[in-house]
Design a protein around this motif. Structure first.
Motif, PDB file in Angstrom:
ATOM      1  N   GLY A 186     -13.435   0.348  -6.915  1.00 30.15           N
ATOM      2  CA  GLY A 186     -13.990   1.141  -5.836  1.00 30.15           C
ATOM      3  C   GLY A 186     -13.738   0.592  -4.449  1.00 30.15           C
ATOM      4  N   GLU A 187     -13.653  -0.731  -4.329  1.00 30.03           N
ATOM      5  CA  GLU A 187     -13.447  -1.336  -3.007  1.00 30.03           C
ATOM      6  C   GLU A 187     -11.995  -1.348  -2.567  1.00 30.03           C
ATOM      7  N   GLU A 227       0.855  -1.195   0.000  1.00 29.23           N
ATOM      8  CA  GLU A 227       0.000   0.000   0.000  1.00 29.23           C
ATOM      9  C   GLU A 227       0.882   1.235   0.000  1.00 29.23           C
ATOM     10  N   PRO A 253      -5.268   2.592  -1.490  1.00 29.08           N
ATOM     11  CA  PRO A 253      -6.646   2.335  -1.075  1.00 29.08           C
ATOM     12  C   PRO A 253      -7.508   3.590  -1.213  1.00 29.08           C
ATOM     13  N   PRO A 254      -8.820   3.417  -1.381  1.00 32.32           N
ATOM     14  CA  PRO A 254      -9.705   4.577  -1.477  1.00 32.32           C
ATOM     15  C   PRO A 254      -9.786   5.295  -0.126  1.00 32.32           C
ATOM     16  N   ALA A 255     -10.053   6.582  -0.177  1.00 32.87           N
ATOM     17  CA  ALA A 255     -10.236   7.354   1.049  1.00 32.87           C
ATOM     18  C   ALA A 255     -11.503   6.848   1.735  1.00 32.87           C
ATOM     19  N   ARG A 256     -11.446   6.693   3.019  1.00 27.43           N
ATOM     20  CA  ARG A 256     -12.606   6.194   3.761  1.00 27.43           C
ATOM     21  C   ARG A 256     -13.101   7.251   4.709  1.00 27.43           C
ATOM     22  N   GLY A 278      -9.313   0.265  -4.406  1.00 28.40           N
ATOM     23  CA  GLY A 278      -8.592   1.480  -4.774  1.00 28.40           C
ATOM     24  C   GLY A 278      -7.938   1.376  -6.137  1.00 28.40           C
ATOM     25  N   SER A 297       0.689   5.823  -1.005  1.00 24.63           N
ATOM     26  CA  SER A 297      -0.024   6.972  -1.542  1.00 24.63           C
ATOM     27  C   SER A 297       0.812   7.483  -2.705  1.00 24.63           C
TER      28      SER A 297
END
Length: 125
Positions: free
Chosen positions: A101-102, A74, A122-125, A104, A76
């Motif tokens: 979408g789940e 993972e 990963p997507p922002a949560r 990222g 950014s």
């Protein structure tokens, strides 16, 4: 009872050709060699390469790692990494980005030995 503290795991990837490994991991991916070890000059190499928080062990030793392994990391900035790699003259790989979408945004690289490096933001949560 003493406290147990896990640190970041370091995957061991099998490689078969040091110049090809250096071309991919150092030249293309932008890692640096942290250290190298051989029991004798003619024996297999075991080395650590890294870039920021990414740390990998590369080994020519039989039994260390299995060709075709997958390393999931993972991070950014996966779009920036993709742009950086796309700008390099490396004719053996032209990776794309996959968006889900789940999980990222994912950039998958395959090294010259069949190992896959999956870089996921990963997507922002």
């Amino acid at each position: 009872m003493s406290e147990i503290t896990f640190r970041h795991p370091v995957p061991v990837l099998r490689v078969f050709d040091v110049p090809k490994a250096h071309e991919f991991y150092l030249g293309y991916l932008g890692c640096a060699v942290d250290w190298e070890h051989r029991f004798a000059p003619e024996l297999p190499l075991y080395t650590q390469v890294s870039r920021g928080g990414l740390v990998l062990h590369l080994s020519e030793h039989h039994g260390d790692g299995t060709p075709g392994s997958v390393v999931y990391t993972e991070l950014s900035g996966v779009r920036a990494l993709h742009a950086e790699l796309s700008a390099k003259d490396y004719p053996f790989l032209s990776p794309g980005l996959e968006e889900d979408g789940e999980i990222g945004l994912t950039l998958t690289l395959t090294d010259p030995f069949g190992n896959q490096l999956r870089f996921n933001e990963p997507p922002a949560r």
